[in-house]
Write a protein that holds these residues in place. Structure first.
Motif, mmCIF file in Angstrom:
data_model
loop_
_atom_site.group_PDB
_atom_site.id
_atom_site.type_symbol
_atom_site.label_atom_id
_atom_site.label_comp_id
_atom_site.label_asym_id
_atom_site.label_seq_id
_atom_site.Cartn_x
_atom_site.Cartn_y
_atom_site.Cartn_z
ATOM 1 N N ASN A 256 -1.368 1.360 -7.741
ATOM 2 C CA ASN A 256 0.104 1.393 -6.775
ATOM 3 C C ASN A 256 -0.440 1.372 -5.303
ATOM 4 O O ASN A 256 0.219 0.614 -4.779
ATOM 5 C CB ASN A 256 0.924 2.409 -7.300
ATOM 6 C CG ASN A 256 2.134 2.443 -6.479
ATOM 7 O OD1 ASN A 256 2.747 1.236 -6.454
ATOM 8 N ND2 ASN A 256 2.584 3.605 -5.942
ATOM 9 N N GLU A 257 -1.311 2.099 -5.005
ATOM 10 C CA GLU A 257 -1.849 2.377 -3.755
ATOM 11 C C GLU A 257 -2.532 1.155 -3.144
ATOM 12 O O GLU A 257 -2.510 0.517 -2.201
ATOM 13 C CB GLU A 257 -2.688 3.491 -3.299
ATOM 14 C CG GLU A 257 -2.024 4.909 -3.681
ATOM 15 C CD GLU A 257 -2.719 6.086 -3.586
ATOM 16 O OE1 GLU A 257 -2.535 7.461 -3.436
ATOM 17 O OE2 GLU A 257 -4.048 5.817 -3.870
ATOM 18 N N ASP A 258 -3.090 0.368 -4.087
ATOM 19 C CA ASP A 258 -4.047 -0.884 -3.650
ATOM 20 C C ASP A 258 -2.937 -1.984 -3.715
ATOM 21 O O ASP A 258 -3.027 -2.831 -2.849
ATOM 22 C CB ASP A 258 -5.031 -1.275 -4.917
ATOM 23 C CG ASP A 258 -5.912 -2.216 -4.514
ATOM 24 O OD1 ASP A 258 -7.094 -2.022 -3.570
ATOM 25 O OD2 ASP A 258 -5.799 -3.282 -5.077
ATOM 26 N N ILE A 259 -2.095 -1.986 -4.194
ATOM 27 C CA ILE A 259 -1.088 -3.151 -4.323
ATOM 28 C C ILE A 259 -0.202 -2.874 -2.983
ATOM 29 O O ILE A 259 -0.009 -3.934 -2.331
ATOM 30 C CB ILE A 259 -0.220 -3.179 -5.510
ATOM 31 C CG1 ILE A 259 -1.141 -3.395 -6.723
ATOM 32 C CG2 ILE A 259 0.995 -4.240 -5.397
ATOM 33 C CD1 ILE A 259 -0.254 -3.564 -8.066
ATOM 34 N N LYS A 260 0.228 -1.892 -2.649
ATOM 35 C CA LYS A 260 1.032 -1.735 -1.518
ATOM 36 C C LYS A 260 0.061 -1.661 -0.367
ATOM 37 O O LYS A 260 0.675 -1.780 0.939
ATOM 38 C CB LYS A 260 1.832 -0.265 -1.748
ATOM 39 C CG LYS A 260 2.653 -0.217 -2.792
ATOM 40 C CD LYS A 260 3.501 1.215 -2.738
ATOM 41 C CE LYS A 260 4.516 0.923 -3.470
ATOM 42 N NZ LYS A 260 5.303 2.354 -3.719
ATOM 43 N N GLY A 261 -1.054 -1.525 -0.357
ATOM 44 C CA GLY A 261 -2.049 -1.660 0.785
ATOM 45 C C GLY A 261 -1.924 -0.144 1.553
ATOM 46 O O GLY A 261 -1.698 -0.260 2.864
ATOM 47 N N SER A 262 -1.786 1.057 0.919
ATOM 48 C CA SER A 262 -1.308 2.303 1.633
ATOM 49 C C SER A 262 -2.505 2.670 2.518
ATOM 50 O O SER A 262 -2.356 3.296 3.565
ATOM 51 C CB SER A 262 -1.186 3.452 0.656
ATOM 52 O OG SER A 262 -0.325 2.997 -0.557
ATOM 53 N N TRP A 263 -3.687 2.295 2.010
ATOM 54 C CA TRP A 263 -4.882 2.786 2.863
ATOM 55 C C TRP A 263 -5.699 1.606 3.623
ATOM 56 O O TRP A 263 -6.874 1.696 3.858
ATOM 57 C CB TRP A 263 -5.906 3.647 2.075
ATOM 58 C CG TRP A 263 -5.195 4.755 1.413
ATOM 59 C CD1 TRP A 263 -5.159 4.666 -0.055
ATOM 60 C CD2 TRP A 263 -4.208 5.649 1.777
ATOM 61 N NE1 TRP A 263 -4.472 5.884 -0.388
ATOM 62 C CE2 TRP A 263 -3.911 6.483 0.486
ATOM 63 C CE3 TRP A 263 -3.854 6.072 2.925
ATOM 64 C CZ2 TRP A 263 -3.066 7.536 0.594
ATOM 65 C CZ3 TRP A 263 -2.836 7.001 3.061
ATOM 66 C CH2 TRP A 263 -2.463 7.620 1.860
ATOM 67 N N SER A 264 -5.190 0.356 3.329
ATOM 68 C CA SER A 264 -6.092 -0.772 3.972
ATOM 69 C C SER A 264 -4.924 -1.692 4.557
ATOM 70 O O SER A 264 -5.139 -3.185 4.517
ATOM 71 C CB SER A 264 -6.752 -1.427 3.139
ATOM 72 O OG SER A 264 -5.846 -1.706 1.984
ATOM 73 N N GLY A 265 -3.816 -1.203 5.163
ATOM 74 C CA GLY A 265 -2.545 -2.145 5.917
ATOM 75 C C GLY A 265 -3.222 -2.138 7.052
ATOM 76 O O GLY A 265 -4.285 -2.296 7.617
ATOM 77 N N LYS A 266 -2.252 -2.615 7.900
ATOM 78 C CA LYS A 266 -2.458 -2.985 9.448
ATOM 79 C C LYS A 266 -2.730 -1.842 10.257
ATOM 80 O O LYS A 266 -3.517 -1.988 11.212
ATOM 81 C CB LYS A 266 -1.286 -3.646 9.959
ATOM 82 C CG LYS A 266 -1.051 -4.931 9.372
ATOM 83 C CD LYS A 266 0.426 -5.667 9.805
ATOM 84 C CE LYS A 266 0.727 -6.989 9.249
ATOM 85 N NZ LYS A 266 1.977 -7.450 9.781
ATOM 86 N N ASN A 267 -2.374 -0.551 9.700
ATOM 87 C CA ASN A 267 -2.467 0.606 10.751
ATOM 88 C C ASN A 267 -3.887 1.043 10.295
ATOM 89 O O ASN A 267 -4.309 2.228 11.082
ATOM 90 C CB ASN A 267 -1.343 1.554 10.190
ATOM 91 C CG ASN A 267 -1.413 1.784 8.719
ATOM 92 O OD1 ASN A 267 -1.988 1.143 7.984
ATOM 93 N ND2 ASN A 267 -0.356 2.521 8.215
ATOM 94 N N ARG A 268 -4.370 0.602 9.456
ATOM 95 C CA ARG A 268 -5.893 1.031 9.065
ATOM 96 C C ARG A 268 -5.990 2.534 8.761
ATOM 97 O O ARG A 268 -6.945 3.110 9.459
ATOM 98 C CB ARG A 268 -6.821 0.624 10.205
ATOM 99 C CG ARG A 268 -7.274 -0.725 10.363
ATOM 100 C CD ARG A 268 -7.696 -1.560 8.988
ATOM 101 N NE ARG A 268 -7.779 -2.876 9.298
ATOM 102 C CZ ARG A 268 -8.228 -3.705 8.274
ATOM 103 N NH1 ARG A 268 -8.496 -3.344 7.054
ATOM 104 N NH2 ARG A 268 -8.045 -5.059 8.495
ATOM 105 N N VAL A 269 -4.988 2.930 8.146
ATOM 106 C CA VAL A 269 -5.034 4.554 7.817
ATOM 107 C C VAL A 269 -6.200 4.721 6.746
ATOM 108 O O VAL A 269 -6.066 4.127 5.652
ATOM 109 C CB VAL A 269 -3.649 4.974 7.401
ATOM 110 C CG1 VAL A 269 -3.573 6.547 6.950
ATOM 111 C CG2 VAL A 269 -2.855 4.958 8.471
ATOM 112 N N GLN A 270 -6.949 5.963 6.756
ATOM 113 C CA GLN A 270 -8.003 6.262 5.934
ATOM 114 C C GLN A 270 -7.455 6.868 4.751
ATOM 115 O O GLN A 270 -6.477 7.678 5.022
ATOM 116 C CB GLN A 270 -9.035 6.929 6.448
ATOM 117 C CG GLN A 270 -9.804 6.112 7.724
ATOM 118 C CD GLN A 270 -11.045 6.907 8.239
ATOM 119 O OE1 GLN A 270 -11.243 8.197 7.779
ATOM 120 N NE2 GLN A 270 -11.686 6.260 9.295
ATOM 121 N N ASN A 271 -8.025 6.755 3.512
ATOM 122 C CA ASN A 271 -7.741 7.440 2.415
ATOM 123 C C ASN A 271 -8.078 9.091 2.654
ATOM 124 O O ASN A 271 -8.965 9.192 2.543
ATOM 125 C CB ASN A 271 -8.259 6.850 1.173
ATOM 126 C CG ASN A 271 -7.812 7.368 -0.062
ATOM 127 O OD1 ASN A 271 -6.889 8.089 -0.088
ATOM 128 N ND2 ASN A 271 -8.325 6.874 -1.240
#
Length: 392
Positions: A256-271
């Motif tokens: 779910n996090e990989d599909i939504k891009g929770s930690w790799s989106g435009k904001n580049r928030v780290q996991n």
């Protein structure tokens, strides 16, 4: 006659909301759509049955008896991991009670204040800090709770699942915090089993083709041809799925996090959940503690509606209730009333006077009742006659 109140108790899984099904008195928990799960079991059991029936006898004699033994052990492990994933609680979170939901709504309204008409209310979000990083907790309008970190609401099962990965129709259940490791072991062992059967099917065909030819071998072993086709088309999807989840485990992410891009989106928030080490991430996901279920599916809860059981055993200490007999005779005897049914007029007059003394006076005046002279008793008549004789 005594009445005994019996409260019937039911299991909590009978009152759980959502779209799950339960079997074996709440021990088995699955989704309602189980058709693809039955197809998964049919493909695994059917392919392995053909392998045990056609290839294993020949390979055990010409190569090694350890081939069917290892195939049986691998097959049992695959089925155990499949059933463990499908029949377990993936980490469903209980919904808020009405009192809790009302309290949360009151807190949200107090924090947001009055929203002007025509404006959208602010999102219901709470911020928590995990490993020096802000993580947002979203509010679930169905479960009436703020979901914990990494939790999400499954639209198919209609429940919030902790560390929600995805809903897998092939296993007939959600994949979450409590069954993710079993799901990964199932895909890994199924990949090994598929490769094992596919490889020895090719070996079996090659060894037979040396003596009888390739076409004759295919005609004599139609089950082998079917196994090769099933394993060939299954191999790519199962092995690819195993590789994808191996990649997620190494990063300590969910699907779910990989599909939504929770930690790799435009904001580049780290996991914030990653240990920056592949071995530590794998050990946490695969070797971490087994979390207990928070549903308490088999716990007892009192039923709202209780049933009464009446026993007709006589009791020596019980006092019988007074019985009242309703008569159809009029208050004033008339010519149509039989003599046996005539009431005692004096007793009725005394009862009426005592009732008037106890009850408050009525608001409206009622006409007085006709007075009836009391009936003379025999003793009164005798005394009256004696006094008359003395007077004369």
């Amino acid at each position: 006659m005594s009445a005994v109140m019996i409260t019937r108790k039911v299991r909590k899984w009978e009152r759980l909301p959502g779209k799950n099904t339960f079997c074996c008195d709440g021990r088995v928990m699955m989704a309602r759509q189980k058709g693809v799960f039955y197809l998964t079991m049919f493909l695994i059991m059917g392919t392995c049955s053909l392998f045990f029936a056609f290839e294993c006898p020949y390979l055990a004699v010409h190569l090694s008896p350890a081939i069917p033994v290892f195939a049986v052990l691998l097959f049992l492990f695959v089925m155990a991991m499949l059933l463990r994933t499908s029949f377990s609680d993936p980490g469903v979170l209980p919904r808020a009670l009405p009192e809790e939901a009302a309290f949360i709504e009151m807190e949200i309204e107090a924090a947001n204040g009055n929203v002007p008409a025509g404006q959208r209310p602010p999102p219901r979000i709470r911020n928590v800090q995990i490993n020096n990083q802000i993580v947002k907790l979203k509010y679930c309008y169905t479960c009436k709770i703020f979901r914990p970190p990494r939790a999400s609401h499954c639209s198919i099962c209609d429940n919030c699942v902790d560390r929600f990965d995805h809903h897998c129709p092939w296993v007939g259940n959600c994949v979450g915090k409590r069954n993710y490791r079993y799901f990964y072991l199932f895909t890994l062992s199924l990949s090994l089993l598929t490769i094992y059967i596919f490889a020895f099917d090719i070996v079996h065909v090659v060894m037979r083709s040396v003596d009888k030819g390739f076409l004759n071998t295919l005609q004599e072993t139609p089950g082998t041809v079917l196994e090769v086709l099933v394993c060939f088309f299954t191999l790519w999807s199962v092995v690819g799925l195993t590789g994808f989840h191996t990649y997620l485990i190494s990063l300590n992410q969910t699907t779910n996090e990989d599909i939504k891009g929770s930690w790799s989106g435009k904001n580049r928030v780290q996991n914030p959940y990653s240990h920056k080490n592949i071995i530590k991430n794998c050990c946490e996901v695969l070797c971490g503690p087994a979390y207990p279920s928070v549903l308490d599916r088999r716990g007892l809860m009192p039923e709202d509606s209780s049933s009464a059981l009446t026993s007709f055993a006589p009791s020596s200490t019980s006092i019988p209730a007074p019985q009242t007999t309703k008569t159809t005779a009029p208050l004033i005897p008339n010519e149509h009333t039989p003599d046996d049914a005539k009431p005692n007029i004096a007793a009725s007059a005394e009862k009426t006077s005592s009732h008037k003394a106890k009850s408050p006076p009525p608001k409206e005046e009622q006409p007085p009742l006709p007075t009836v002279p009391p009936l003379a008793s025999p003793e009164t008549d005798a005394e009256t006659s004696i006094s008359k004789d003395k007077m004369y």
